[in-house]
Design an enzyme around this catalytic site. Sequence first.
Site, PDB file in Angstrom:
ATOM      1  N   ASN A  87       0.134  -5.234  -6.201  1.00 41.43           N
ATOM      2  CA  ASN A  87       0.921  -4.200  -5.530  1.00 41.43           C
ATOM      3  C   ASN A  87       2.229  -4.758  -4.992  1.00 41.43           C
ATOM      4  O   ASN A  87       3.294  -4.139  -5.118  1.00 41.43           O
ATOM      5  CB  ASN A  87       0.123  -3.583  -4.381  1.00 41.43           C
ATOM      6  CG  ASN A  87      -0.822  -2.495  -4.854  1.00 41.43           C
ATOM      7  OD1 ASN A  87      -0.827  -2.115  -6.014  1.00 41.43           O
ATOM      8  ND2 ASN A  87      -1.648  -2.001  -3.951  1.00 41.43           N
ATOM      9  N   LYS A  89      -9.116   9.483  12.126  1.00 42.80           N
ATOM     10  CA  LYS A  89     -10.530   9.079  12.168  1.00 42.80           C
ATOM     11  C   LYS A  89     -10.840   8.199  13.379  1.00 42.80           C
ATOM     12  O   LYS A  89     -12.008   7.941  13.677  1.00 42.80           O
ATOM     13  CB  LYS A  89     -10.911   8.369  10.872  1.00 42.80           C
ATOM     14  CG  LYS A  89     -10.878   9.289   9.662  1.00 42.80           C
ATOM     15  CD  LYS A  89     -11.179   8.547   8.375  1.00 42.80           C
ATOM     16  CE  LYS A  89     -11.188   9.500   7.183  1.00 42.80           C
ATOM     17  NZ  LYS A  89      -9.881  10.162   6.950  1.00 42.80           N
ATOM     18  N   GLY A 135       0.814  -1.208   0.000  1.00 38.36           N
ATOM     19  CA  GLY A 135       0.000   0.000   0.000  1.00 38.36           C
ATOM     20  C   GLY A 135       0.850   1.262   0.000  1.00 38.36           C
ATOM     21  O   GLY A 135       2.078   1.215  -0.009  1.00 38.36           O
TER      22      GLY A 135
END
Length: 378
Positions: A75, A166, A50
């Site tokens: 990825n 968050k 990522g």
Amino acid sequence: MSSKDIIHCKRGKLNLIPDELLGRKPVSLMKEDVQSFLTDKVILVTGGGGTIGSEICRQAISAGQLIILDNYENNAYELQQELSRAHKNLNLKVEIASIQDRFAVDSIFKKYHPQLVFHAAAHKHVPLMEDCPAEAVKNNIFGTYNVITAAKEYKAEKFVLISTDKAVNPTNVMGASKRFCEMLLQSMKNCESTRFAAVRFGNVLGSNGSVIPLFQSQIDKGGPITLTDKNIVRYFMTVTEAACLVLKAGEMASSAEIYVLDMGKPVRILKLAERLIKLNGYIPYKDIDIIETGLRPGEKLYEELIADKNELTATVNHKIFIEKQEEFELSLITHSLEQLKEAVRTGSSEKIRMALKEAVPTYKEPSEVNKRLRDFLK
């Protein structure tokens, strides 16, 4: 500044440097102590393919043995090829597995005995996790629990959790799941074999799913730029800042702390959109319009880096602080895990949310939190 921090837009025709979008100078963190900390260690990065995980890998690749763990093979493969081209005599392994698979995680730890674990694997998209709360719980909470458990069992020296702003007073499933991960980590405060830490920061410029690529795509099509609310503000940082902070926190970690980076003032997304339009050579509202579409489920007008009334303690680095946190009993965390597991078994999104709200007392409805800011702005 890393080349990864240059944001290539409009099929490579527009190169944006972070200063133009952050509204501040990127934070420079000293790397000498970090490199010494990494040298000759076996390093495991979950979610290594990522945005943040891959940058951690790039900065750690020359220090010791690196294991990239990811469940998305494309990825991981692309990063493996990139690192192989850039470095000779690599000590690099790639493992394709899900952190939700407890047996796979255990097997990887048994095989490599990682000394340093950087846990970046997570579901991060707020609207998707509102629609799929079971996946947020299974991946973010139970996946993290699997990796923490393995780190303890195989006596990893340090474990660093990548968290998010968050998680502070969360108003959505994703944020609540990450807050529970912080609580889980803090219940490990007295663990003698492994030292734990969490790193909390805001949005990463140019990362997958972030607003910059979305806005640029809309500009390329002639507009309009869409944003959910013109009052939204967010903290932003570069990929290099994020990775450096994670590595520095790993070097400093001692007792289940949560590290917070001084990210300057939050950025109003409306101003960011206007700036991006101008950088493309257009005039906002004349050449490219900006329209509101309404807040998405679970979305907050603003994010916070520290919880209400919690104190910050300075560290040796003037840009990094430790948030003072209450301790959590492992028995209470274990009870919450059982309640969440049972809620997931039912398949009921409502029961999962209820279990999350019971496990994470700061989890609130977004309407309650957003009303406070709207009243303040009046």
